[in-house]
Every structure is written in structure tokens, then in C-alpha cells.
Design a protein around this motif. Structure first.
Motif, PDB file in Angstrom:
ATOM      1  N   PHE A 194       0.889  -1.179   0.000  1.00  0.00           N
ATOM      2  CA  PHE A 194       0.000   0.000   0.000  1.00  0.00           C
ATOM      3  C   PHE A 194       0.915   1.214   0.000  1.00  0.00           C
ATOM      4  O   PHE A 194       2.113   1.104   0.274  1.00  0.00           O
ATOM      5  N   SER A 195       0.373   2.386  -0.303  1.00  0.00           N
ATOM      6  CA  SER A 195       1.265   3.539  -0.463  1.00  0.00           C
ATOM      7  C   SER A 195       1.674   4.077   0.904  1.00  0.00           C
ATOM      8  O   SER A 195       0.869   4.170   1.825  1.00  0.00           O
ATOM      9  N   LEU A 196       2.953   4.395   1.007  1.00  0.00           N
ATOM     10  CA  LEU A 196       3.506   4.903   2.258  1.00  0.00           C
ATOM     11  C   LEU A 196       4.030   6.312   2.014  1.00  0.00           C
ATOM     12  O   LEU A 196       4.781   6.531   1.078  1.00  0.00           O
ATOM     13  N   GLU A 197       3.608   7.239   2.881  1.00  0.00           N
ATOM     14  CA  GLU A 197       4.083   8.620   2.730  1.00  0.00           C
ATOM     15  C   GLU A 197       5.548   8.723   3.125  1.00  0.00           C
ATOM     16  O   GLU A 197       6.289   9.540   2.636  1.00  0.00           O
ATOM     17  N   ASN A 198       5.938   7.869   4.064  1.00  0.00           N
ATOM     18  CA  ASN A 198       7.285   7.974   4.601  1.00  0.00           C
ATOM     19  C   ASN A 198       8.073   6.744   4.187  1.00  0.00           C
ATOM     20  O   ASN A 198       7.755   5.641   4.589  1.00  0.00           O
ATOM     21  N   THR A 199       9.088   6.928   3.350  1.00  0.00           N
ATOM     22  CA  THR A 199       9.801   5.753   2.856  1.00  0.00           C
ATOM     23  C   THR A 199      11.015   5.419   3.711  1.00  0.00           C
ATOM     24  O   THR A 199      11.666   4.420   3.492  1.00  0.00           O
ATOM     25  N   SER A 200      11.312   6.281   4.709  1.00  0.00           N
ATOM     26  CA  SER A 200      12.477   5.971   5.547  1.00  0.00           C
ATOM     27  C   SER A 200      12.152   4.751   6.405  1.00  0.00           C
ATOM     28  O   SER A 200      11.022   4.582   6.854  1.00  0.00           O
ATOM     29  N   LEU A 201      13.150   3.900   6.599  1.00  0.00           N
ATOM     30  CA  LEU A 201      12.916   2.642   7.308  1.00  0.00           C
ATOM     31  C   LEU A 201      12.710   2.874   8.797  1.00  0.00           C
ATOM     32  O   LEU A 201      13.433   3.643   9.421  1.00  0.00           O
ATOM     33  N   PRO A 202      11.745   2.185   9.397  1.00  0.00           N
ATOM     34  CA  PRO A 202      11.562   2.317  10.842  1.00  0.00           C
ATOM     35  C   PRO A 202      12.812   1.813  11.573  1.00  0.00           C
ATOM     36  O   PRO A 202      13.566   1.010  11.021  1.00  0.00           O
ATOM     37  N   SER A 203      13.005   2.291  12.808  1.00  0.00           N
ATOM     38  CA  SER A 203      14.216   1.930  13.548  1.00  0.00           C
ATOM     39  C   SER A 203      14.133   0.531  14.162  1.00  0.00           C
ATOM     40  O   SER A 203      14.994   0.147  14.935  1.00  0.00           O
ATOM     41  N   PHE A 204      13.079  -0.211  13.848  1.00  0.00           N
ATOM     42  CA  PHE A 204      12.928  -1.577  14.360  1.00  0.00           C
ATOM     43  C   PHE A 204      12.741  -2.525  13.178  1.00  0.00           C
ATOM     44  O   PHE A 204      12.004  -2.213  12.252  1.00  0.00           O
ATOM     45  N   ILE A 205      13.408  -3.677  13.213  1.00  0.00           N
ATOM     46  CA  ILE A 205      13.261  -4.663  12.138  1.00  0.00           C
ATOM     47  C   ILE A 205      11.940  -5.401  12.354  1.00  0.00           C
ATOM     48  O   ILE A 205      11.713  -5.982  13.410  1.00  0.00           O
ATOM     49  N   SER A 206      11.046  -5.348  11.342  1.00  0.00           N
ATOM     50  CA  SER A 206       9.714  -5.912  11.593  1.00  0.00           C
ATOM     51  C   SER A 206       9.543  -7.338  11.103  1.00  0.00           C
ATOM     52  O   SER A 206       8.881  -7.570  10.107  1.00  0.00           O
ATOM     53  N   THR A 207      10.158  -8.273  11.818  1.00  0.00           N
ATOM     54  CA  THR A 207       9.919  -9.694  11.525  1.00  0.00           C
ATOM     55  C   THR A 207       9.647 -10.412  12.843  1.00  0.00           C
ATOM     56  O   THR A 207      10.104  -9.976  13.908  1.00  0.00           O
ATOM     57  N   GLU A 208       8.924 -11.496  12.723  1.00  0.00           N
ATOM     58  CA  GLU A 208       8.604 -12.315  13.888  1.00  0.00           C
ATOM     59  C   GLU A 208       9.889 -12.887  14.500  1.00  0.00           C
ATOM     60  O   GLU A 208      10.045 -12.964  15.721  1.00  0.00           O
ATOM     61  N   GLU A 209      10.808 -13.260  13.632  1.00  0.00           N
ATOM     62  CA  GLU A 209      12.088 -13.830  14.079  1.00  0.00           C
ATOM     63  C   GLU A 209      12.868 -12.818  14.934  1.00  0.00           C
ATOM     64  O   GLU A 209      13.405 -13.154  15.987  1.00  0.00           O
ATOM     65  N   GLU A 210      12.893 -11.558  14.475  1.00  0.00           N
ATOM     66  CA  GLU A 210      13.578 -10.497  15.219  1.00  0.00           C
ATOM     67  C   GLU A 210      12.926 -10.281  16.578  1.00  0.00           C
ATOM     68  O   GLU A 210      13.601 -10.097  17.595  1.00  0.00           O
ATOM     69  N   ALA A 211      11.587 -10.309  16.615  1.00  0.00           N
ATOM     70  CA  ALA A 211      10.850 -10.110  17.868  1.00  0.00           C
ATOM     71  C   ALA A 211      11.241 -11.184  18.883  1.00  0.00           C
ATOM     72  O   ALA A 211      11.537 -10.881  20.048  1.00  0.00           O
TER      73      ALA A 211
END
Length: 475
Positions: A194-211
Motif C-alpha cells: 500500500f502507499s507509504l508517505e514515509n519511505t524511511s525505514l523504521p528503527s525496528f526490524i519488523s519480523t517475527e524472528e527479530e521479535a
């Protein structure tokens, strides 16, 4: 031949395949075709002031989820609709098109979310069976109550009642469902979803494995020191798991079970780091239960109704200075800049910045609540509202209105050498430790010029003003 059942799993703030009640139960029938769906609601997100970092975090988590589901041969569909109400229509449509025999989802507790779920249940009546689960809390809201059957208004008795119930139930985590060998192979989704206004990467890696990796690391390395470290913003002493919990890359049962595995006897020692952290998870639970018991909280109405009469100053320039980290109080400004740049803020500092906005500047707590939601990667309505009402003395079990944090002494207490302050306020790099919390005092004494604003308020006078405003409202 009997046509096989079609089970649809509607993902929301539970973007994981492990320990997910809705997904696990949808996969119990080995013959059923299992589909997955996620509804993106840009207009609703805007109304709810969802941070752009949070939207990007969800986007990346969905890409990861589609990979995990593809390994199980479960296709994930992303549907875009403006509002929650509209999302309910789209889910019902999907069920009709694919002749879904059952819809599975995990409850969300805020008012608009509950209305959306009621609508979809109504639309599917007599066509598709709806199964809903309490997955985002340990105990379903409405079950931890006083002897009169009412929701607790104070945290400690709630916690005591919660713990009694908690141990009488099964708190095990559910495994990943088995691969659906009879379903055809699917490919993971490709970005952008979906379209994102902000393309800068969040400061957290969003994977279940990382969590799960972070949870394990936190339990083994930081939990023993958590009680001491969690108040020191310069130390990485908190779990930083809130973003994972808020969109469900991690479940609360996984948190408890990992903690229990690491320190099996932590409940006997309520000063241990493990107990202190588990206590934070119970606060989270308390606020989730509270918004169900008091739907008015979802309409941004104060829990203590008398506080609705407070005469707020609501000075826009002072509010802007607060949001930009330009109040002239170093600990407050460093905290606000951490929030603006990373989408996350240290918990102790959330209390201090909120108290400063409400009590020192006499600005309506709802302004701050909204601003936090617009910036926080871990923005969770119940916890954010609960925290702001706590700081504003308008909530349940809130800090008394006459107890007002002094930002300078709090700074000295929690960042004594100014390590955190210097990291976020490089313009104060040369100020010696002794003056880091009152840099203008140093500048005046030594004839140094500082590129840093003067304090926008006199704390001692502001404190008296705040107490008088609250007392006036209380009359």
C-alpha cells in the motif's frame, strides 16, 4: 464429493504465525482451505493519528507474514478500504466471493474496532460462522472484577485478582500450524503493499524472528538488571519490545513463557527484574480491560469527570516548542527529539514529558496524547491513553494532581551525567556535567553563548498555577 470448508483468517494486530489463536484454530480442520486477509484502512489510520513509522512497520511486518504463510501454503490478500466500517463490508464480500464457511479473528478492544467486528458478524449472519478469540490479553476483559462484578479502578488490587486467575488457566503458547499439504503453493507478496508517505525505514526490524530474538536476548541479558536500569534513559535497559507487542509480531504469552523459562521463581520475588517487567505487562492488560469497561475513554473523555472542568491554557507556541524539543529543559527536549527521530521514547521520559506538557504548560493532555500517537512506532491506544491520563491525574489510579515532577531534578536523578542529553542535544556537548541540567546558568557564569532556548516557563510558578487550576475545577 463434499466441498471442503473454506476458513478465512482476518489478521489485524497479530501479525505472526506462532501462538496466534485465530490462525491456529482455523488450521485445526486438516481438510479446510485456509486463506488469510489483512485490511489496510488509510483514512481510519489518519483519524487515529497513526504514526507514519508505525504504518511502515506494519507494511514490512506484512511482507514477512506473507513469507511465513507462503511456507504453510496459505495465501495472504491485502485489501485496501478507507474506514473500519468499509473494511467490514470488504471482509464480508471476500467471504461471499470465496464461499468462506468460517471467519476467524482475534479481538481488538477499542470502540471503533469493536463496532467494525459487530458489523461484520451481523453481515455474515446465517452465511458464515464467526469465531473470535482473546489473543491480545492474558485474560479476557470483564473477567478480572471486584466482588461486586465491577472493573477495578486501582491497579494493585487488579493485579492481585489478575494473578489469582492467571495461574488457574493455561498460558502455554501455541505452535505454528502444520503445512497445508493439500493447498497449492503460493508466492509471498511483493512490496509495496500500500502507499507509504514515509519511505524511511523504521528503527525496528519488523519480523517475527527479530521479535523472538529480542525477547530472548532481553530475558537473558537485561532482565536481571531491569529493576535498576529501566529508569536510566542513557542505558539500553528496557525491553524495547512494545512495537512488537503493539502489532502482534510477538504475543504476551510468548513474553511470559520466555520470562518463566529464564527465571522460574520470579513471582516469589516482587523486587526481581523479571517481576518488575511482568508487572509492566499487567499494566498493559489493565489498560486494555479499562477501555472495554469504560468505552468513553475511546472518545477521549477523562476517567475522572471533574477534570473535564480544568481551564487549560493551550498555548499553541508553547505546544510547538514542546513537540520540537525546544522548551529549554534539557531532559524534556532530549526525550522529544528521541521520539521525533526514532518513533520511540524511553518509558520514564514518557512520564516526564507528559507531566511537563500538562502541569508546567497547562496544556490539555489530549493534545499530547494525539501527538504521541502521531509519532510513536509502538502507538497502542489503550496504553497511550492510560499513560496520558495517569500523568494528567485524570485517569484511574493516576498520580495525584498536586504531585508534579520537577523536570530539572528529575533530569539530575535519571541522567546525572547528561549522557542521554548530550546524545540528543549536541548543542550542549561542551556544558560540564554539573550544569548539564541548567546550561544557561553555566553560560551566564562563563560568558559562553549557547545555541539553546531559554526555559519557556518558570517551573516553581507553573507548579502553583497547575495546582490552583485543578483545585478550581475540583470545586
Amino acid at each position: 464429493m463434499h466441498p471442503s470448508s473454506v476458513h478465512l483468517v482476518w489478521f489485524r494486530n497479530d501479525l505472526r504465525v506462532t501462538d496466534n489463536k485465530a490462525l491456529f484454530n482455523a488450521c485445526q480442520d486438516k481438510q479446510a482451505q485456509v486463506h488469510a486477509l489483512f485490511t489496510v484502512t488509510p483514512e481510519q489510520w489518519k483519524t487515529h493519528n497513526m504514526a507514519l513509522s508505525c504504518q511502515a512497520f506494519i507494511h514490512n511486518a506484512l511482507l514477512d507474514l506473507s513469507i511465513s504463510l507462503a511456507k504453510l501454503n496459505i495465501p495472504l490478500t491485502i485489501v485496501i478500504s478507507d474506514t473500519y466500517s468499509n473494511a467490514a463490508d470488504k471482509v464480508a464480500e471476500y467471504c461471499q466471493q470465496h464461499q468462506a464457511t468460517a471467519l476467524f479473528f482475534n479481538h481488538q478492544y477499542a470502540l471503533n474496532e469493536q463496532r467494525r467486528d459487530e458489523k461484520v458478524t451481523e453481515l455474515l449472519k446465517n452465511k458464515t460462522t464467526v469465531y473470535a478469540y482473546h489473543d491480545n490479553v492474558f485474560i479476557p476483559p470483564g473477567n478480572v472484577v471486584t466482588q461486586q462484578g465491577e472493573m477495578y479502578k486501582v491497579f494493585t488490587p487488579f493485579r492481585n485478582a489478575f494473578l489469582r486467575l492467571f495461574f488457574s488457566q493455561n498460558n502455554a503458547s501455541l505452535p505454528i500450524p502444520e503445512i497445508r499439504t493439500h493447498q497449492k503453493a503460493v508466492s509471498p507478496l511483493k512490496a509495496p503493499l500500500f502507499s507509504l508517505e514515509n519511505t524511511s525505514l523504521p528503527s525496528f526490524i519488523s519480523t517475527e524472528e527479530e521479535a523472538l530474538k529480542r525477547l530472548k536476548q532481553f530475558c537473558y541479558e537485561s532482565v536481571p538488571h531491569y529493576a535498576k536500569w529501566r529508569d536510566i534513559p542513557a542505558v539500553d535497559g528496557t525491553s524495547r519490545l512494545s512495537p512488537y507487542l503493539s502489532i502482534g509480531l510477538l504475543s504476551i504469552r510468548q513474553c511470559f513463557n520466555r520470562l518463566y523459562q529464564t527465571e522460574p521463581d520470579f513471582l516469589e520475588n516482587n523486587t526481581s527484574g523479571a517481576f518488575v517487567w511482568f508487572n509492566e505487562l499487567i499494566w498493559r492488560e489493565f489498560y486494555q480491560h479499562l477501555i472495554v469497561a469504560n468505552p468513553n475513554l475511546c472518545k477521549h473523555i477523562a476517567f475522572q469527570l471533574w477534570t473535564e472542568k480544568i481551564n487549560w491554557r493551550n498555548n499553541q507556541d508553547e505546544f510547538n516548542a514542546w513537540t520540537q524539543g525546544a522548551t529549554g529543559f534539557p531532559i524534556i527536549d532530549a526525550a522529544m527529539r528521541q521520539l521525533n527521530q526514532t518513533g520511540w521514547m524511553h518509558n520514564r521520559l514518557r512520564m516526564l514529558t507528559a507531566s511537563f506538557l500538562i502541569k508546567d504548560l497547562l496544556i490539555d493532555w489530549r493534545w499530547g496524547e494525539r501527538y504521541f500517537m502521531s509519532q510513536l512506532i509502538d502507538g497502542d491506544f489503550a496504553s497511550n491513553n492510560g499513560g496520558w491520563q495517569w500523568a494528567a491525574s485524570t485517569g484511574t489510579d493516576a498520580v495525584p494532581y498536586f504531585r508534579i515532577f520537577n523536570p530539572t531534578t528529575q533530569g539530575r536523578k535519571f541522567d546525572p551525567d547528561g549522557e542521554f542529553i548530550r546524545h540528543w542535544l549536541p548543542e550542549l556537548a561542551n556544558v560540564p556535567n554539573r550544569y548539564i541540567h541548567t546550561p544557561h546558568e553555566w553560560a551566564a557564569k562563563t560568558n559562553n553563548s549557547l545555541d539553546y532556548p531559554l526555559p519557556i516557563v518558570d517551573h516553581a510558578k507553573a507548579r502553583i498555577r497547575a495546582i490552583e487550576s485543578y483545585e478550581e475545577a475540583k470545586k
